[in-house]
Design a protein around this motif. Structure first.
Motif, mmCIF file in Angstrom:
data_model
loop_
_atom_site.group_PDB
_atom_site.id
_atom_site.type_symbol
_atom_site.label_atom_id
_atom_site.label_comp_id
_atom_site.label_asym_id
_atom_site.label_seq_id
_atom_site.Cartn_x
_atom_site.Cartn_y
_atom_site.Cartn_z
ATOM 1 N N LEU A 82 0.900 -1.262 0.042
ATOM 2 C CA LEU A 82 0.079 -0.112 -0.023
ATOM 3 C C LEU A 82 0.969 1.173 0.152
ATOM 4 N N ARG A 83 1.866 1.252 0.660
ATOM 5 C CA ARG A 83 3.033 2.347 0.678
ATOM 6 C C ARG A 83 3.556 2.734 -0.740
ATOM 7 N N ARG A 84 3.747 1.518 -1.405
ATOM 8 C CA ARG A 84 4.185 1.549 -2.790
ATOM 9 C C ARG A 84 3.357 2.278 -3.722
ATOM 10 N N LEU A 85 1.992 2.044 -3.468
ATOM 11 C CA LEU A 85 0.886 2.813 -4.437
ATOM 12 C C LEU A 85 0.819 4.214 -3.853
ATOM 13 N N ASP A 86 1.054 4.513 -2.695
ATOM 14 C CA ASP A 86 1.076 5.602 -2.047
ATOM 15 C C ASP A 86 2.165 6.627 -2.558
ATOM 16 N N LYS A 87 3.546 6.087 -2.737
ATOM 17 C CA LYS A 87 4.596 6.656 -3.461
ATOM 18 C C LYS A 87 4.381 6.922 -4.748
ATOM 19 N N ALA A 88 3.565 6.236 -5.303
ATOM 20 C CA ALA A 88 3.432 6.310 -6.912
ATOM 21 C C ALA A 88 2.517 7.571 -7.035
ATOM 22 N N PHE A 89 1.559 7.802 -6.347
ATOM 23 C CA PHE A 89 0.388 8.944 -6.283
ATOM 24 C C PHE A 89 1.337 10.176 -5.816
ATOM 25 N N ALA A 90 2.272 9.988 -4.831
ATOM 26 C CA ALA A 90 3.026 11.281 -4.533
ATOM 27 C C ALA A 90 4.088 11.676 -5.583
ATOM 28 N N ALA A 91 4.505 10.771 -6.198
ATOM 29 C CA ALA A 91 5.439 10.926 -7.595
ATOM 30 C C ALA A 91 4.559 11.475 -8.684
ATOM 31 N N VAL A 96 3.003 16.601 -11.636
ATOM 32 C CA VAL A 96 2.058 17.569 -12.172
ATOM 33 C C VAL A 96 2.459 18.935 -11.832
ATOM 34 N N ARG A 97 3.087 19.106 -10.417
ATOM 35 C CA ARG A 97 3.367 20.557 -9.930
ATOM 36 C C ARG A 97 4.491 21.068 -10.603
ATOM 37 N N GLU A 98 5.433 20.057 -11.219
ATOM 38 C CA GLU A 98 6.692 20.637 -11.911
ATOM 39 C C GLU A 98 6.454 20.679 -13.309
ATOM 40 N N GLY A 99 5.250 20.306 -13.844
ATOM 41 C CA GLY A 99 4.810 20.614 -15.311
ATOM 42 C C GLY A 99 5.339 19.382 -16.225
ATOM 43 N N ARG A 100 5.803 18.218 -15.667
ATOM 44 C CA ARG A 100 6.175 17.251 -16.333
ATOM 45 C C ARG A 100 5.039 16.379 -16.899
#
Length: 375
Positions: A82-91, A96-100
């Motif tokens: 579940l943390r692996r999925l959470d890190k995928a969403f954080a990335a 999105v914030r960096e415009g990539r």
């Protein structure tokens, strides 16, 4: 001061244990996909953002409802998934914030989820848990049992996390260890600059070079045969699964050969030099396709494709990563410099000009006349 390192060993599971490992991997894949669907549905229907804490709290109910499935595995390993999925969403949100290019987290199909992690030694897993057998090493995994390990070198430091990874038909255990002794090497009294290339993997400022073995190119014939055989197989058939496994095994062998050579080449440099300077290469940008779009097609697409293949076959990224780890352990200094203009700058007088590099292979300074091989 200790460093953090990982140790990878081949597992020797019995047929029953191999089936249990496959079932463990599949159940963790299902859990990952279910958690992803939960997040997508909650946001699409109610605008609610589901976080790791919410899904971790629901995990005990999932395990209670499915004791013979999800309930048989380690609770901590499922939390790690579940943390692996959470890190995928954080990335994803970071991009999105960096415009990539955002790259929204995807569902994991069969063959795209190959690792299960136990975040703490002793919690659902135990390394080397049968000291009564001094000639053999085992790792105990909840729901699987004591699996024999082909331990080819000593484990140093303190085991922190344990992961199991599948590569084709092989299973590996990966130990992440803290406080691994650095083991600095004696001072060599020399510094060097290195240039990455495809004719030679590395060319030093002393004029020495390390060969580029071109592992992928040497296996290209066998890969072409295996891939043509795969293309003829019917989708979903047993023969197609075997053909897929053959292609994957060939690629895995190339990957292991490339990593092994990177370790040997990096060790050669850290033994001979105290300071190693290399270009801070953006390999992903360098190997980007030149095909362009329908409206604005690229130029020299075939040539660029061949260059990209050669760069990736050389394994610059693998080599630089291994070099960084070995330099840290050996007490060497590794410096990454901006690559802009480095291939056009004279090492003797410092003159930088486009005309210094008339060809890909030869360097001739227009100011002082200094010449050198430019691979």
């Amino acid at each position: 001061m200790g460093v953090r390192r990982s140790f990878t060993f081949l597992l020797r599971p019995t047929r029953k244990q191999a089936a249990a490992l496959a079932a463990c991997l599949e159940d963790h894949r299902v859990l990952y996909n279910a958690a992803l669907e939960h997040r997508r549905t909650a946001y699409r229907r109610a605008g609610v953002t589901v976080r790791y804490g919410d899904q971790s709290g629901e995990l005990k109910h999932i395990r209670a409802d499915d004791p013979g499935g999800q309930g048989r595995w380690s609770f901590s390993s499922q939390q790690a998934t579940l943390r692996r999925l959470d890190k995928a969403f954080a990335a994803f949100f970071t991009r999105v914030r960096e415009g990539r290019t955002p790259g929204f987290p995807r569902f994991k199909g069969r063959g795209w989820f190959d690792t299960v992690t136990w975040p703490k030694d002793g919690d659902g897993c135990r390394w080397d848990c049968q000291p009564e057998h001094p000639s053999a090493t085992y790792v105990r995994l909840q729901g699987i049992g004591h699996v024999r390990v082909h331990q080819h070198r000593a484990v140093k430091g303190r085991v922190k996390t344990i992961s199991v990874k599948r590569e084709g038909t092989r299973w590996y255990v990966i130990l992440s260890c803290d406080d691994v002794p650095a083991g600095p090497l004696p001072q060599a009294g020399a510094a060097v600059g290195v240039d990455m290339g495809v004719a030679s993997l590395v060319t030093t400022s002393d004029g020495d070079s390390l060969d580029n073995p071109r592992h992928l190119a040497s296996s290209a014939g066998r890969l072409a045969v295996a891939q043509r055989a795969l293309a003829r197989k019917k989708r979903g058939s047993r023969r197609r699964r075997k053909a897929v496994a053959r292609v994957a095994a060939l690629h895995a062998k190339v990957r292991r050969q490339r990593l092994d050579y990177a370790h040997k080449a990096a060790l050669t440099l850290v033994r001979d030099y105290d300071v190693i300077v290399h270009e801070d290469l953006r390999i992903a940008n360098m190997t980007r396709s030149a095909s362009g779009t329908i409206e604005r097609p690229g130029r020299n697409v075939a040539a660029k494709s061949g260059l990209n293949r050669s760069i990736l076959d050389a394994g610059w990224g693998v080599f630089l990563r291994v070099l960084a780890h070995k330099a840290e352990s050996a007490g060497r200094e590794l410096i990454a410099v901006n690559p802009a203009g480095t291939s056009r700058t004279c090492s003797r007088c410092g003159h930088c000009a486009k005309d210094n590099r008339r060809t890909q292979a030869e360097f001739a300074c227009t100011a002082c006349g200094h010449t050198a091989h430019a691979t």
